[in-house]
Enzyme design. Structure first.
Site, PDB file in Angstrom:
ATOM      1  N   CYS A  64       0.814  -1.228   0.000  1.00 55.63           N
ATOM      2  CA  CYS A  64       0.000   0.000   0.000  1.00 55.63           C
ATOM      3  C   CYS A  64       0.839   1.266   0.000  1.00 55.63           C
ATOM      4  O   CYS A  64       2.060   1.232   0.094  1.00 55.63           O
ATOM      5  CB  CYS A  64      -0.890   0.006   1.230  1.00 55.63           C
ATOM      6  SG  CYS A  64      -1.812  -1.523   1.387  1.00 55.63           S
TER       7      CYS A  64
ATOM      8  N   GLY B 156      -1.309   1.023  -4.855  1.00 54.55           N
ATOM      9  CA  GLY B 156      -2.552   0.357  -4.495  1.00 54.55           C
ATOM     10  C   GLY B 156      -3.719   0.934  -5.244  1.00 54.55           C
ATOM     11  O   GLY B 156      -3.949   2.140  -5.185  1.00 54.55           O
TER      12      GLY B 156
ATOM     13  N   ASN C 117       1.436   0.310   5.775  1.00 52.82           N
ATOM     14  CA  ASN C 117       1.952  -0.378   4.595  1.00 52.82           C
ATOM     15  C   ASN C 117       2.898  -1.472   5.074  1.00 52.82           C
ATOM     16  O   ASN C 117       3.843  -1.185   5.797  1.00 52.82           O
ATOM     17  CB  ASN C 117       2.698   0.613   3.686  1.00 52.82           C
ATOM     18  CG  ASN C 117       3.455  -0.065   2.553  1.00 52.82           C
ATOM     19  OD1 ASN C 117       4.490   0.419   2.122  1.00 52.82           O
ATOM     20  ND2 ASN C 117       2.949  -1.160   2.042  1.00 52.82           N
ATOM     21  N   GLY C 118       2.616  -2.713   4.670  1.00 55.17           N
ATOM     22  CA  GLY C 118       3.482  -3.804   5.084  1.00 55.17           C
ATOM     23  C   GLY C 118       2.670  -5.023   5.437  1.00 55.17           C
ATOM     24  O   GLY C 118       1.492  -5.127   5.088  1.00 55.17           O
TER      25      GLY C 118
ATOM     26  N   TYR D 159      10.626  -2.564  -8.947  1.00 56.41           N
ATOM     27  CA  TYR D 159       9.305  -2.424  -9.574  1.00 56.41           C
ATOM     28  C   TYR D 159       8.317  -1.531  -8.819  1.00 56.41           C
ATOM     29  O   TYR D 159       7.635  -0.708  -9.441  1.00 56.41           O
ATOM     30  CB  TYR D 159       8.675  -3.823  -9.720  1.00 56.41           C
ATOM     31  CG  TYR D 159       7.234  -3.780 -10.166  1.00 56.41           C
ATOM     32  CD1 TYR D 159       6.904  -3.634 -11.507  1.00 56.41           C
ATOM     33  CD2 TYR D 159       6.190  -3.856  -9.233  1.00 56.41           C
ATOM     34  CE1 TYR D 159       5.573  -3.577 -11.918  1.00 56.41           C
ATOM     35  CE2 TYR D 159       4.860  -3.797  -9.640  1.00 56.41           C
ATOM     36  CZ  TYR D 159       4.562  -3.661 -10.977  1.00 56.41           C
ATOM     37  OH  TYR D 159       3.255  -3.591 -11.378  1.00 56.41           O
TER      38      TYR D 159
END
Ligand code: AMP
Length: 469
Positions: A8, A36, A111-112, A256
């Protein structure tokens, strides 16, 4: 049902004067949309300290129009964009996650992936009788925060304690009525940085979010660090105790995930990708007429390959800008269809040419095979596929969406077999040593577990959220 994985983007802003904080957050989330595309949310506080949170499934541009027309200027806001793969893409699982408790009113964006989430949740539900409203590992963080706030009434110290209990990957931004608190796990798996917008302080997953709202980058949040800022701009900084041996920025952020115009831990993502392309050329100089990248993920590395080799850089495909990401389509057949519609070869460029084609990764092999076939049909003479990462062989427990081991093509085919099955004339991956050398001079150490199977911290249990099943 496959579990939800989070890849995210998070953002937060706090300042001394009421400003359109929700609007700034929406613009920043748009810049983080690549992290996201399944859901998004913004939380802010009215002047009476009451919490307002607007979130939904869908894209940033589709979610906030009406909300932004009515939300007043405020002092603090936090936002989140969410990427899940399949299953449970519901409003309840979107973030920020709100908590209204006598000791703590807050909205949290995460995020994670918390690897001990299942154990923690089991204890909380079955031992402590707690009730969860989502199947999201992030809600556990809020629960733990309340527990610690009951004990110490100090959000920075409480968060530091929570960080000792959590295992895995977490970059966090937490908004309270009068503070904005950011924290990054001790490995620093996911990026998190801090900036300034006039007198306001901002935190974001990536620095490109700052550029989008005219904020300036100040610094990265260090692994294991808690940074809290109040409305007046007063900062409190605390550091989790760690010997640093667990350091490991997700190397796939550089390959990426992140946007090329971001800087992470002092390194330009664009420069890193150029270097991946240069290294691919140095590894095995290949004769060709043009170097092409698979849009958009292979373009920067292709430019690097072209600069190192002197072979002209040229577009091989035209991308349909109105298509979503093929990777997150639920089935193999729909993924293949989407790839077909998304990219069409540029016949005028490729006919009769020897092509070095660059992409960032091969996961299941769908994209590469679907790229190469039409290039051949449109008259490419030779196609030499170069991949700016090593072969994917292992799962990620720390928040990158990688398919299960049995679906990773590199686990059941050799490089030669993959090359044959996708129809290339030659195939070469970036060597792990060449990849890990990028950013070394900046002191960056990576988690490369998806390529090597070696992770910077132990993964307890399966590392998966059993409560999603
Ligand atoms: P595949 O088609 O399964 O081999 O996947 C490789 C393609 O998907 C590459 O072009 C990548 O750019 C993209 N990709 C790889 N990993 C991810 C990820 N975790 N999330 C979204 N896209 C990805």
């Amino acid at each position: 049902m496959r579990k939800i994985k989070e890849e995210c983007g998070i953002f937060g802003i706090i300042g001394p004067d009421p400003m359109p904080m929700a609007g700034y957050t929406a613009s920043a989330l748009l810049a983080l949309q690549h992290r996201g595309q399944e859901g998004a949310g913004i939380a802010t506080f009215y002047s009476d300290n009451s919490l307002i949170c607007h979130k939904n499934v869908g894209l940033v541009n589709d979610i906030f129009g009406e909300f932004l027309r009515h939300v007043p200027s405020t002092n603090v806001a936090v936002g989140h964009v969410r990427y899940s793969t399949t299953g449970n893409n519901t409003v309840e699982n979107t973030q920020p996650i709100e908590t209204v408790h006598s000791r703590l009113t807050c909205a949290l964006a995460h995020n994670g992936n918390i690897t001990n989430a299942a154990t923690l949740r089991d204890q909380m539900v079955n031992r402590d009788g707690k009730v969860f409203f989502t199947t999201n590992d992030s809600e556990i963080i809020n629960m733990l925060l309340i527990e610690q706030m009951i004990k110490c009434r100090n959000i920075e110290k409480a968060l530091l304690k929570v960080m000792d209990i959590l295992e895995g990957a977490f970059s966090l931004v937490i908004a309270t009525p009068d503070k904005l608190v950011a924290a990054r796990d001790k490995s620093g798996f996911r990026p998190l940085c801090m900036g300034k917008l006039g007198e306001a302080t901002v935190f974001a997953s990536e620095s490109c979010a700052f550029d989008s709202i005219g904020a300036t980058f100040v610094r990265d949040i260090a692994p294991g660090e808690v940074v809290s800022v109040d409305k007046a701009g007063n900062e409190i900084v605390l550091q989790q105790k760690t010997d640093g041996s667990c350091r490991g920025l997700c190397v796939f952020e550089m390959i990426y995930i992140a946007r090329s115009d971001s800087f992470i831990d002092g390194l330009s993502v664009y420069e890193a990708r150029l270097e991946m392309g240069r290294a691919l050329y140095r590894q095995n100089p290949t004769e060709a007429d043009i170097v092409c990248g698979v849009p958009d993920s292979g373009l920067d590395a292709a430019l690097g390959y072209s600069l190192a080799s002197g072979i002209p850089y040229a577009p091989a495909f035209v991308k349909n800008r109105y298509m979503g990401r093929s990777f997150i389509e639920p089935s193999q057949s729909s993924r293949e269809r989407t790839v077909n519609i998304k990219l069409n070869p540029l016949r005028a460029q490729i006919e009769g040419k020897r092509i070095v084609l660059i992409d960032d990764s091969i996961v299941r092999g769908t994209t590469s095979a679907r790229m190469i076939k039409p290039l051949r049909q449109m008259g490419a003479k030779e196609i030499h596929l170069r991949i700016s990462s090593p072969p994917f062989k292992h799962p990620c427990y720390f928040g990158t969406d990688i398919d299960s081991e049995e679906n990773l093509i590199a686990n059941h085919k050799t490089v030669e077999e993959i090359c044959k099955s996708i129809g290339a004339d030659s195939l070469e991956y970036l060597d792990i040593e060449n990849l890990l050398a990028i950013g070394k001079e900046k002191g960056i150490r990576y988690c490369d577990g998806c390529f090597t199977g070696k992770y910077p911290i132990p993964v307890s249990g399966s590392g998966k959220h059993k409560f999603d099943d």
